[in-house]
Design a protein around this motif. Sequence first.
Motif, short mmCIF file in Angstrom:
data_model
loop_
_atom_site.label_atom_id
_atom_site.label_comp_id
_atom_site.label_asym_id
_atom_site.label_seq_id
_atom_site.Cartn_x
_atom_site.Cartn_y
_atom_site.Cartn_z
N ALA A 331 -67.13 -29.36 -25.71
CA ALA A 331 -66.35 -28.15 -25.97
C ALA A 331 -64.99 -28.25 -25.31
N GLN A 332 -64.99 -28.73 -24.08
CA GLN A 332 -63.72 -28.92 -23.36
C GLN A 332 -62.84 -29.93 -24.06
N ASP A 333 -63.44 -31.00 -24.59
CA ASP A 333 -62.67 -32.01 -25.32
C ASP A 333 -61.98 -31.40 -26.53
N TYR A 334 -62.70 -30.53 -27.25
CA TYR A 334 -62.11 -29.90 -28.44
C TYR A 334 -60.91 -29.05 -28.05
N VAL A 335 -61.06 -28.25 -27.02
CA VAL A 335 -59.96 -27.38 -26.60
C VAL A 335 -58.77 -28.21 -26.14
N CYS A 336 -59.04 -29.26 -25.37
CA CYS A 336 -57.95 -30.13 -24.91
C CYS A 336 -57.22 -30.78 -26.08
N SER A 337 -57.96 -31.19 -27.11
CA SER A 337 -57.32 -31.83 -28.26
C SER A 337 -56.44 -30.85 -29.01
N CYS A 338 -56.86 -29.58 -29.09
CA CYS A 338 -56.02 -28.57 -29.75
C CYS A 338 -54.74 -28.31 -28.96
N LEU A 339 -54.84 -28.41 -27.63
CA LEU A 339 -53.69 -28.18 -26.77
C LEU A 339 -52.81 -29.41 -26.61
N ASN A 340 -53.19 -30.52 -27.28
CA ASN A 340 -52.46 -31.79 -27.15
C ASN A 340 -52.46 -32.28 -25.71
N MET A 341 -53.57 -32.09 -25.02
CA MET A 341 -53.67 -32.51 -23.62
C MET A 341 -54.82 -33.47 -23.41
N SER A 342 -55.27 -34.08 -24.50
CA SER A 342 -56.34 -35.07 -24.42
C SER A 342 -55.76 -36.42 -24.01
N SER A 343 -56.63 -37.29 -23.55
CA SER A 343 -56.16 -38.59 -23.08
C SER A 343 -56.13 -39.65 -24.17
N ASN A 344 -56.65 -39.33 -25.35
CA ASN A 344 -56.74 -40.33 -26.41
C ASN A 344 -56.02 -39.85 -27.66
N SER A 345 -56.28 -40.52 -28.76
CA SER A 345 -55.62 -40.19 -30.03
C SER A 345 -56.28 -39.04 -30.76
N ASP A 379 -62.15 -16.65 -22.94
CA ASP A 379 -62.96 -15.57 -22.37
C ASP A 379 -64.10 -16.12 -21.51
N TYR A 380 -64.72 -17.18 -22.01
CA TYR A 380 -65.81 -17.82 -21.26
C TYR A 380 -65.30 -18.32 -19.90
N LEU A 381 -64.14 -18.96 -19.89
CA LEU A 381 -63.57 -19.45 -18.62
C LEU A 381 -63.26 -18.29 -17.69
N ALA A 382 -62.70 -17.23 -18.25
CA ALA A 382 -62.34 -16.08 -17.42
C ALA A 382 -63.58 -15.46 -16.77
N MET A 383 -64.65 -15.32 -17.56
CA MET A 383 -65.88 -14.74 -17.02
C MET A 383 -66.50 -15.63 -15.95
N ALA A 384 -66.38 -16.94 -16.14
CA ALA A 384 -66.96 -17.89 -15.18
C ALA A 384 -66.03 -18.14 -13.99
N GLY A 385 -64.79 -17.67 -14.09
CA GLY A 385 -63.82 -17.93 -13.02
C GLY A 385 -63.41 -19.39 -12.94
N ASN A 386 -63.38 -20.06 -14.08
CA ASN A 386 -63.09 -21.49 -14.11
C ASN A 386 -61.76 -21.78 -14.80
N GLU A 387 -61.37 -23.04 -14.72
CA GLU A 387 -60.20 -23.53 -15.44
C GLU A 387 -60.62 -24.63 -16.40
N LEU A 388 -59.75 -24.91 -17.35
CA LEU A 388 -59.94 -26.04 -18.26
C LEU A 388 -59.29 -27.26 -17.64
N HIS A 389 -60.02 -28.37 -17.58
CA HIS A 389 -59.49 -29.60 -17.01
C HIS A 389 -59.35 -30.64 -18.11
N CYS A 390 -58.12 -30.97 -18.43
CA CYS A 390 -57.82 -31.98 -19.45
C CYS A 390 -57.17 -33.19 -18.78
#
Length: 521
Positions: A331-345, A379-390
């Motif tokens: 799930a994190q990989d998908y979000v990172c790819s949408c944000l153009n913050m993934s490490s691959n192509s 919303d899930y990150l906010a409820m969990a108090g987490n960040e997305l790490h790309c």
Amino acid sequence: MEGDEGRRRRRRRRREICANSVVVFFFFHLHAAAASRDSFDYGEALTKSLLYFEAQRSGHLPHDQRVTWRGHSGLTDGLEQGVDLVGGYYDAGDHVKFGLPMAFTVTMLSWSVVEYGDAIASAGELKHALEAIKWGTDYFIKAHARPNLLWAEVGDGDTDHCCWQRPEDMTTSRKAYKIDRENPGSEVAAETAAAMAAASIVFRESNPHYSHLLLHHAQQLFEFGDEYRGKYDVSIPAARSYYASVSGYGDELLWAAAWLHRATGREEYRRYVVDNAYALGGTGWAVNEFSWDIKFAGVQILVAADSKLLMEGQRLQDRQKSILEQYKARAQDYVCSCLNMSSNSNNVGRTPGGLLFVREWNNMQYVASAAFLLTVYSDYLAMAGNELHCAAGSLGPSQILSFVKAQVDYMLGSNPLGLSYLVGFGSKYPKRVHHRAASTISHKVDKSFIGCVQGYDKWFVRRRGNPYVLIGALVGGPNAKDQFKDTRDSYMQTEACTYNTAPMVGVFAKLHQLERHQSLT
């Protein structure tokens, strides 16, 4: 003392951190600037998006139908097969009722209400959202005539596409196609199960009996799709040219099980999602699109956001915990790819104006579905108090939502053409939407019959705008260079689909709620 190699590692790490910070700052500064050029009424967008589904209705229209230029249609659907298949939705600008995209549309409408029902209600649109869902689920109940049988298509795309007729005048084939034990179709069975399971949550309080009925059908359909596995477009070749199953049925089976778990909390569905993660592809590979065909990202984010499932995961064996963590990682990989913050192509492409771009044909469907998944994930990150790490840096929930807002604002007019791709919203939007009913004089105004060829000769080719505005339709959108051709024959750009608009119901509601909250504070 620290050696030269240690100092070099520290300096390299500091450069990476600085570089990542610059990337993140520049990325969100750019999109914040783009979004600030215009201020949009997301409540109005929500209202209009729900109105669109009334224009897509098939069957006997209700007395409170708001799209008044539409009339009754498809009133003999299923008659030839001895079953009542009146109702449901036309998927786009034609008049075939394709079961797979229709079910996905209802799943996404239901998910919008499950996540953002309060926001939809505060905007005064909950009644219309429930009506939009129920128009689909009422049809699915009819189509699921027996436990191991589902009518999955009405009409034939080949004959339909040879005609440019109003739905009230249809002379094309209304042949119905089914899946059963001898002719399985796991994708459409499981997607319909997911739609009915999600809808059962929506109606749990307001209509408990109906909710129970939907859940009963969902459980039967899931068992049918899982026990009698097979690709639906093999059993129904008529669907292959229009809605071919490229991803197979593994994603739909996991998707249905995840929704059934959320609807029931039953252990068997949790176990299915975990035990079949590898075999059905749920954790095997990262994807960068979510659509009526490819549900893996939806499964991954649904699992990541399902607190009940994850709480159960705390009591699981190490191997099972690991699988749930892999769902979350994908799930994190998908979000990172949408944000153009993934490490691959795997990063999703962008137009020069900043719009997510997956492919030329109806690209806006991928933007809408990504906007929804990213909104839920934030919303899930906010409820969990987490960040997305790309790979390119870490982001908080508000930054992800800022990106969603920029994508939505592009849709609504903050783009190089200054054009709203949500029809009827703003002062400038597509006027020649590829849509038979909207582009032809209403049957209520002129009851004279319009034939296949006559419709093309008189209505399709004319240069003027459509007689009726298809309010709330989200068209296919611009090409990779932000260019858009507003003509009916440019169907890759000007045709709208129900599954384009459905995810936006939840996104518009969320953004409207945030704006109201900010205005009150």
